[in-house]
Design a protein around this motif. Structure first.
Motif, PDB file in Angstrom:
ATOM      1  N   MET A   1       0.801  -1.162   0.000  1.00  0.00           N
ATOM      2  CA  MET A   1       0.000   0.000   0.000  1.00  0.00           C
ATOM      3  C   MET A   1       0.871   1.263   0.000  1.00  0.00           C
ATOM      4  N   ALA A   2       1.954   1.180   0.696  1.00  0.00           N
ATOM      5  CA  ALA A   2       2.850   2.309   0.715  1.00  0.00           C
ATOM      6  C   ALA A   2       3.368   2.577  -0.682  1.00  0.00           C
ATOM      7  N   ALA A   3       3.581   1.507  -1.447  1.00  0.00           N
ATOM      8  CA  ALA A   3       4.047   1.688  -2.805  1.00  0.00           C
ATOM      9  C   ALA A   3       2.970   2.345  -3.633  1.00  0.00           C
ATOM     10  N   GLY A   4       1.722   1.991  -3.397  1.00  0.00           N
ATOM     11  CA  GLY A   4       0.610   2.608  -4.133  1.00  0.00           C
ATOM     12  C   GLY A   4       0.486   4.080  -3.808  1.00  0.00           C
ATOM     13  N   ILE A   5       0.677   4.395  -2.527  1.00  0.00           N
ATOM     14  CA  ILE A   5       0.582   5.795  -2.108  1.00  0.00           C
ATOM     15  C   ILE A   5       1.737   6.578  -2.744  1.00  0.00           C
ATOM     16  N   ALA A   6       2.896   5.969  -2.776  1.00  0.00           N
ATOM     17  CA  ALA A   6       4.051   6.642  -3.355  1.00  0.00           C
ATOM     18  C   ALA A   6       3.845   6.872  -4.840  1.00  0.00           C
ATOM     19  N   VAL A   7       3.263   5.876  -5.541  1.00  0.00           N
ATOM     20  CA  VAL A   7       2.989   6.032  -6.972  1.00  0.00           C
ATOM     21  C   VAL A   7       1.966   7.145  -7.161  1.00  0.00           C
ATOM     22  N   TRP A   8       0.920   7.074  -6.328  1.00  0.00           N
ATOM     23  CA  TRP A   8      -0.121   8.101  -6.441  1.00  0.00           C
ATOM     24  C   TRP A   8       0.467   9.489  -6.193  1.00  0.00           C
TER      25      TRP A   8
ATOM     26  N   ALA B   1       3.556  10.392  -6.650  1.00  0.00           N
ATOM     27  CA  ALA B   1       4.421  10.720  -7.764  1.00  0.00           C
ATOM     28  C   ALA B   1       3.607  11.193  -8.956  1.00  0.00           C
ATOM     29  N   VAL B   2       2.489  10.483  -9.226  1.00  0.00           N
ATOM     30  CA  VAL B   2       1.617  10.880 -10.328  1.00  0.00           C
ATOM     31  C   VAL B   2       1.019  12.250 -10.027  1.00  0.00           C
ATOM     32  N   SER B   3       0.603  12.431  -8.805  1.00  0.00           N
ATOM     33  CA  SER B   3       0.005  13.702  -8.385  1.00  0.00           C
ATOM     34  C   SER B   3       1.053  14.817  -8.487  1.00  0.00           C
TER      35      SER B   3
ATOM     36  N   GLY C   1       3.667  14.863 -10.455  1.00  0.00           N
ATOM     37  CA  GLY C   1       3.898  15.072 -11.882  1.00  0.00           C
ATOM     38  C   GLY C   1       2.796  15.922 -12.494  1.00  0.00           C
ATOM     39  N   SER C   2       1.567  15.587 -12.082  1.00  0.00           N
ATOM     40  CA  SER C   2       0.425  16.354 -12.585  1.00  0.00           C
ATOM     41  C   SER C   2       0.511  17.811 -12.118  1.00  0.00           C
ATOM     42  N   GLN C   3       0.898  18.011 -10.870  1.00  0.00           N
ATOM     43  CA  GLN C   3       1.033  19.370 -10.335  1.00  0.00           C
ATOM     44  C   GLN C   3       2.172  20.111 -11.053  1.00  0.00           C
ATOM     45  N   ALA C   4       3.249  19.386 -11.318  1.00  0.00           N
ATOM     46  CA  ALA C   4       4.371  20.009 -12.020  1.00  0.00           C
ATOM     47  C   ALA C   4       3.958  20.414 -13.422  1.00  0.00           C
TER      48      ALA C   4
END
Length: 191
Positions: A1-8, A10-12, A14-17
């Protein structure tokens, strides 16, 4: 789950960037557009100033003096003189008018009257307090050997009166005509 949160995250991130880059690009475009508008406004202001100044010059010129300079009379009275009538036809009241005939080879200068020559010869003459309708006769001493007919150019430097600060420059010419000769006396001889 921690990996999922980290991916989320990272995606978030990236989207903000990406969103931040898009906002920065829009801000840059907006700044460029604002700069173009500012330059266009400055150009419009410069054109408006030029138009105003042009209209002001035209108005000043229209309010400036107009003179009538008639034919002068070429007089001989010991020396050679020219009497030239001038009249202020229209325009504003003038405090001073400086008239010159500089640079003309046949002109010695201005004198007060026909026959008034020598030390009283001046390169210009000043008239004061002229209102439309004012008339004067200016007198110039000419070179004795000036070729006829003489065409004189008079330059007027006019200064506005009544506290005004405007000046006008005018040039007029006057073709001199010979002074009328006194009628000759005819003697009748009786036979």
């Amino acid at each position: 789950m921690a990996a999922g949160i980290a991916v989320w995250q990272a995606v978030s991130a990236g989207s903000q960037a990406k969103s931040a880059r898009e906002q920065a690009a829009r801000a840059k475009e907006s700044a460029a557009a604002a700069e173009r508008q500012a330059r266009a406004a400055e150009e419009q202001l410069a054109l408006a100033r030029q138009q105003y100044q042009s209209e002001q010059r035209a108005r000043d010129e229209a309010e400036g003096p107009r003179f009538q300079v008639d034919q002068g009379v070429d007089q001989v009275s010991g020396e050679r003189f020219a009497e030239i009538p001038i009249k202020l036809l229209a325009g504003t009241y003038l405090d001073t008018v400086i008239i010159s005939a500089a640079g003309q080879p046949d002109v010695r200068g201005f004198v007060r009257r026909v026959g008034g020559h020598g030390a009283n010869v001046r390169p210009s003459i000043m008239l004061t307090n002229l209102a439309p309708g004012a008339a004067h006769t200016v007198v110039l001493e000419l070179e004795w050997n000036a070729s006829s007919p003489v065409n004189l150019r008079l330059d007027f430097e006019c200064h506005e009166g009544a506290g005004g600060t405007r000046t006008w420059n005018r040039s007029y010419s006057s073709l001199l005509v010979d002074s009328p000769q006194p009628p000759s006396i005819v003697r009748r001889v009786r036979r």
